[in-house]
Design a protein around this motif. Structure first.
Motif, PDB file in Angstrom:
ATOM      1  N   ARG A   7       0.835  -1.194   0.000  1.00 17.99           N
ATOM      2  CA  ARG A   7       0.000   0.000   0.000  1.00 17.99           C
ATOM      3  C   ARG A   7       0.875   1.252   0.000  1.00 17.99           C
ATOM      4  N   SER A   9       0.427   5.808  -0.096  1.00 17.85           N
ATOM      5  CA  SER A   9      -0.442   6.982  -0.078  1.00 17.85           C
ATOM      6  C   SER A   9      -0.048   7.898  -1.219  1.00 17.85           C
ATOM      7  N   ASP A  24     -11.839  10.512  -2.326  1.00 12.37           N
ATOM      8  CA  ASP A  24     -12.157  10.523  -0.899  1.00 12.37           C
ATOM      9  C   ASP A  24     -12.510   9.137  -0.367  1.00 12.37           C
ATOM     10  N   LYS A  25     -13.312   8.375  -1.111  1.00 12.57           N
ATOM     11  CA  LYS A  25     -13.841   7.100  -0.613  1.00 12.57           C
ATOM     12  C   LYS A  25     -12.909   5.923  -0.878  1.00 12.57           C
ATOM     13  N   GLY A  28      -8.911   7.592  -0.207  1.00 13.86           N
ATOM     14  CA  GLY A  28      -8.847   8.232   1.096  1.00 13.86           C
ATOM     15  C   GLY A  28      -8.498   7.276   2.213  1.00 13.86           C
ATOM     16  N   CYS A  29      -8.918   6.015   2.093  1.00 12.92           N
ATOM     17  CA  CYS A  29      -8.619   5.027   3.124  1.00 12.92           C
ATOM     18  C   CYS A  29      -7.137   4.686   3.196  1.00 12.92           C
ATOM     19  N   LEU A  30      -6.397   5.045   2.134  1.00 10.68           N
ATOM     20  CA  LEU A  30      -4.953   4.801   2.121  1.00 10.68           C
ATOM     21  C   LEU A  30      -4.163   5.995   2.629  1.00 10.68           C
ATOM     22  N   GLY A  31      -4.886   7.060   2.996  1.00 10.06           N
ATOM     23  CA  GLY A  31      -4.202   8.239   3.520  1.00 10.06           C
ATOM     24  C   GLY A  31      -3.717   9.185   2.445  1.00 10.06           C
ATOM     25  N   ASN A  59       2.821   5.141   8.923  1.00  6.71           N
ATOM     26  CA  ASN A  59       2.076   5.576   7.741  1.00  6.71           C
ATOM     27  C   ASN A  59       2.627   4.914   6.478  1.00  6.71           C
TER      28      ASN A  59
END
Length: 250
Positions: A7, A9, A24-25, A28-31, A59
């Motif tokens: 993963r 960001s 966003d959806k 966004g969950c990955l920062g 992170n």
């Protein structure tokens, strides 16, 4: 390191509509960190968020495209120095697309996001070679701009791209009248400098005799004189200058 992690960001431009919802959806969950290019205050806030992000080892690694714009994967344009001012370890990633199957370049001046997405979906496949290079850090005697250029050179060489100093975002800017006038003056001054080194008198004299020779025709002997009396003049500079001196004596 980063190539082992599953993963990352992403840092990028914020979009509206459905693309913004996906940012966003989904991302966004990955920062993911998003910003608005037109808002300078937003850029400063994003810079602070990036610094806070990289301080926490928990992170995800940040995936940054330092060109700041879409490029046609033929050139490696100037990198923005912001990502190289963080005093962090940089892992260069070289990407080279195979355009035989699909051209993923998004020309933002001619295509909307939806049109570009439709082009990707109807393509056969998006095929590319991705190279994770050795981590790099800034040297003690190196500025962020120099560090960015060093990383760019390594990426361009690995991906086989042309390394150029252009700012890729300039494709969105229309040159003003003053800039065009400056370019015209530079071009004019270069022409004047070149013409000042040309022997115009000798050149005119040589061209005149070449014209006479063309009109007269005939074959030439070993001394360069034709059977009908016309003289062969070469185009080289030495003979041109010699012809001009002869003309001045007469």
């Amino acid at each position: 390191e980063m190539c082992i992690r599953d993963r990352v960001s992403v840092v990028g431009q914020r979009y509206g509509g459905l693309a913004g919802v996906m940012q966003d959806k989904v991302l966004g969950c990955l920062g993911g960190i998003w910003f608005n290019r037109q808002d300078l205050r937003d850029k400063k806030l994003v810079a602070e968020r990036i610094k806070e992000h990289i301080k926490d080892p928990k992170n995800n690694p940040l995936l940054i495209f330092p060109e700041g714009t879409c490029v046609n994967n033929e050139y490696c344009v100037m990198f923005k120095k912001g990502a190289f001012e963080l005093d962090a370890k940089i892992i260069p990633i070289a990407i080279k697309y195979n355009k035989l199957f699909c051209d993923p370049f998004w020309n933002t001046r001619k295509q909307s996001w939806w049109y570009h997405l439709f082009g990707l979906m109807k393509g056969w496949a998006v095929v590319c070679d991705v190279y994770f290079l050795e981590p790099m850090t800034i040297n003690k005697d190196e500025t962020p701009a120099e560090f960015a250029n060093r990383v760019k050179t390594v990426i361009a060489k690995k991906a086989g791209l042309k390394n150029v100093p252009w700012d890729g975002y300039l494709k969105h800017v229309t040159p003003g009248p003053r800039y065009k006038e400056q370019l015209q003056k530079r071009f004019l001054s270069s022409i004047v400098r070149r013409m000042s080194n040309v022997d115009l008198v000798g050149l005119e004299y040589s061209l005149e005799h070449q014209k006479k020779r063309k009109n007269s025709g005939g074959s030439l002997n070993q001394n360069g004189v034709s059977l009908n009396g016309s003289v062969k003049f070469a185009d080289d500079v030495k003979l041109t200058k010699r012809s001009a001196k002869t003309s001045s004596r007469e």
